[in-house]
Design an enzyme around this catalytic site. Structure first.
Site, short mmCIF file in Angstrom:
data_model
loop_
_atom_site.label_atom_id
_atom_site.label_comp_id
_atom_site.label_asym_id
_atom_site.label_seq_id
_atom_site.Cartn_x
_atom_site.Cartn_y
_atom_site.Cartn_z
N HIS A 52 41.16 46.86 51.96
CA HIS A 52 40.18 46.77 50.87
C HIS A 52 38.78 46.92 51.44
O HIS A 52 38.28 46.06 52.16
CB HIS A 52 40.31 45.45 50.11
CG HIS A 52 39.50 45.40 48.86
ND1 HIS A 52 39.77 46.22 47.79
CD2 HIS A 52 38.41 44.68 48.50
CE1 HIS A 52 38.90 45.99 46.82
NE2 HIS A 52 38.05 45.06 47.23
N ARG A 75 25.78 40.23 43.60
CA ARG A 75 26.16 41.48 42.94
C ARG A 75 24.91 42.28 42.54
O ARG A 75 24.90 43.51 42.63
CB ARG A 75 27.04 41.19 41.72
CG ARG A 75 27.70 42.45 41.17
CD ARG A 75 28.60 42.17 40.01
NE ARG A 75 27.85 41.73 38.83
CZ ARG A 75 28.31 41.79 37.58
NH1 ARG A 75 29.52 42.25 37.35
NH2 ARG A 75 27.58 41.36 36.58
N TYR A 114 34.12 53.40 43.48
CA TYR A 114 33.68 53.52 42.09
C TYR A 114 32.27 54.09 41.96
O TYR A 114 31.71 54.13 40.86
CB TYR A 114 33.78 52.17 41.36
CG TYR A 114 33.10 51.01 42.03
CD1 TYR A 114 31.75 50.79 41.88
CD2 TYR A 114 33.84 50.12 42.82
CE1 TYR A 114 31.12 49.71 42.50
CE2 TYR A 114 33.22 49.05 43.45
CZ TYR A 114 31.87 48.85 43.29
OH TYR A 114 31.25 47.80 43.92
N HIS A 200 39.25 48.58 38.24
CA HIS A 200 38.25 47.73 38.91
C HIS A 200 38.59 46.26 38.75
O HIS A 200 38.66 45.51 39.72
CB HIS A 200 36.82 48.00 38.43
CG HIS A 200 35.84 47.14 39.15
ND1 HIS A 200 35.57 45.85 38.77
CD2 HIS A 200 35.10 47.35 40.27
CE1 HIS A 200 34.69 45.30 39.62
NE2 HIS A 200 34.40 46.20 40.54
N GLU A 230 38.93 36.81 41.25
CA GLU A 230 38.14 36.47 42.44
C GLU A 230 37.28 35.23 42.16
O GLU A 230 37.10 34.39 43.03
CB GLU A 230 37.25 37.66 42.83
CG GLU A 230 36.38 37.38 44.05
CD GLU A 230 35.56 38.59 44.48
OE1 GLU A 230 35.58 39.62 43.76
OE2 GLU A 230 34.91 38.52 45.54
N HIS A 264 42.19 39.89 46.27
CA HIS A 264 41.65 38.52 46.19
C HIS A 264 42.73 37.57 45.65
O HIS A 264 43.24 36.76 46.39
CB HIS A 264 40.37 38.41 45.33
CG HIS A 264 39.25 39.27 45.83
ND1 HIS A 264 38.74 39.14 47.11
CD2 HIS A 264 38.54 40.27 45.26
CE1 HIS A 264 37.76 40.01 47.27
NE2 HIS A 264 37.64 40.72 46.17
N ASP A 315 36.60 44.16 52.77
CA ASP A 315 35.92 44.16 51.47
C ASP A 315 34.42 44.43 51.56
O ASP A 315 33.98 45.57 51.63
CB ASP A 315 36.22 42.83 50.76
CG ASP A 315 35.71 42.81 49.31
OD1 ASP A 315 35.28 43.86 48.81
OD2 ASP A 315 35.76 41.74 48.68
ZN ZN Z 1 36.25 44.53 46.32
#
Ligand code: ZN
Length: 435
Positions: A52, A75, A114, A200, A230, A264, A315
């Site tokens: 990932h 984020r 993405y 996603h 997550e 996750h 990740d």
């Molecule tokens: Zn991720």
């Protein structure tokens, strides 16, 4: 021809192992004297699979540590980086990031991709321009890649897309599938590239659109990955809207199964755990990211006991070191349970070699016919000296102890140096140009 001082074979660690490589594969492997073979010091293990990755998150390492931010403020920082990338800058960044992975003994990456379109959401003249540069970057760095082309349609459960998210979306699952199919056609028959699918999350793909993505995975026998539970907030919003957990929704929409990976899977109910196990899905733990983002500790032992296979991913790339990910699965559980001994080193190393979940079933083991991925780890460094062999790798080594990497028969790392040169400088330049 290579001669490993020690090698991890399917039935344990063996001394003095000769490996004959033909093209990208292991033609012969057996114990014997070195002869004129090139010597690989320390313990040689199969190449690791980073299941990932979001390559561009590497630009965020250490830059969202000030103040009292949470997952959602992190984020926002991530979106700022996403806004600045174009195919040229992403090629430079991803090549450097994948080279960092190669230095850590990783020979295959699952790229959960993405960042499809231009920042205003308009497709590039080739709508797969960004996917192509990720594949090129992996090849230049010496990795195989599962490009997990990600369907991303909404800005949250019941919320429209906004800002940076515009460039993630194809509008509908059908339009996502058309673009992903074009990408799959472009790489048909190229064995170092697997075009997989990704949902996603339940936040970004409404349940009624999920079967289209699952169907793509079934049609091409391709991997299907999805972010699952997550953060608790995702579960709360999902249950409020659909009266079901994210795992239950994925199950109902045909998105779980032996080609699927739940990434996750941090906050699961007992029913979720049963569904993941019974469906034979993989669960990809990303412990260094999960602790960095204050996600929580996922029930790795419970899902594995019910039948799911554990894989590992770095990740967000707060750290790129699969030995650290592997031991964190055990060590986090020790902190949570106040008990030791949930996992054996051999099982954690198997989790770090989860190539099958990326669509590369003939990798991750040193056997005849497998991909010739040979990763050699020093057993005489200040970190590993004196430790038992397999346990040294899992519980003591870091990525810095990897001194040699042969990936698909190609030498990528020698004496700790990547064939592309100084990877630190490559990262400084690629990340610096985004600031
Ligand atoms: Zn991720």
């Amino acid at each position: 021809m290579y001669w490993c001082e020690q090698a991890w074979l399917p039935d344990g660690v063996a001394d003095g192992v000769l490996v004959e490589v033909e093209g990208s594969r292991i033609a012969r492997i057996e114990q014997g004297p070195p002869g004129s073979a090139e010597r690989l010091a320390g313990l040689t293990i199969p190449g690791l699979a980073n299941c990932h990755s979001h390559a561009f998150h590497r630009a965020l390492r250490g830059v969202a540590e000030e103040g009292k931010g949470d997952f959602w403020t992190w984020r926002d920082r991530m979106y700022e980086v996403a806004d600045r990338l174009d195919p040229d800058s992403y090629l430079r960044l991803a090549t450097a990031v994948y080279a960092e992975m190669a230095l850590a003994g990783i020979t295959a990456v699952g790229e959960f991709h993405y960042l499809h379109h231009a920042p205003d959401g308009v497709p590039y003249s080739d709508p797969n321009a960004m996917g192509h540069v990720l594949i090129r970057a992996a090849r230049e760095a010496g990795l195989r890649i599962a490009l997990l082309d990600t369907c991303y349609l909404s800005g949250g459960i019941g919320a429209p897309l906004a800002g940076s998210q515009l460039r993630f979306s194809d509008g509908t699952a059908e339009r996502w599938a058309a673009r992903a199919e074009a990408l799959a056609m472009a790489y048909e028959g190229q064995h170092d590239v697997e075009i997989g699918a990704a949902i996603h999350s339940v936040r970004a793909v409404p349940p009624e659109q999920m079967p289209v993505v699952a169907e793509f995975s079934h049609r091409y026998a391709a991997p299907l990955h999805v972010h699952v539970s997550e953060q608790r907030a995702e579960n709360t919003a999902c249950i409020e809207m659909y009266a079901a957990t994210p795992v239950q929704i994925l199950h109902e929409r045909g998105a779980l199964g032996p080609r699927s990976t739940a990434v996750h899977a941090t906050h699961l109910t007992d029913v979720d755990i049963e569904l993941l196990g019974q469906s034979g899905s993989y669960v990809c733990m990303c412990p260094t990211t999960e602790r960095d983002l204050a996600d929580g500790i996922g029930p790795a032992r419970s899902v594995a006991d019910r039948g799911a296979s554990i894989t590992l991913g770095s990740d967000s790339h707060a750290v790129i070191d699969l030995f650290e990910e592997a031991r964190a699965v055990e060590l986090h559980q020790r902190l949570a349970s106040e008990k030791r001994g949930h996992w054996l080193a051999v099982d954690l190393l198997a989790a770090a070699t989860g190539h099958t979940s990326l669509g590369f079933p003939d990798a991750g083991m040193l056997v005849q016919g497998a991909w010739a991925d040979l990763v050699s780890v020093r057993l005489d460094s200040v970190r590993t000296a004196g430790a038992a062999r397999l346990e040294a790798v899992v519980f003591a080594a870091t990525a810095a102890d990897v001194h040699s990497v042969i990936s698909g028969g190609r030498r990528v790392v020698t004496e700790g140096r990547h064939v592309l040169g100084d990877v630190g400088s490559m990262l400084v330049e690629a990340i610096g140009s985004l600031r």
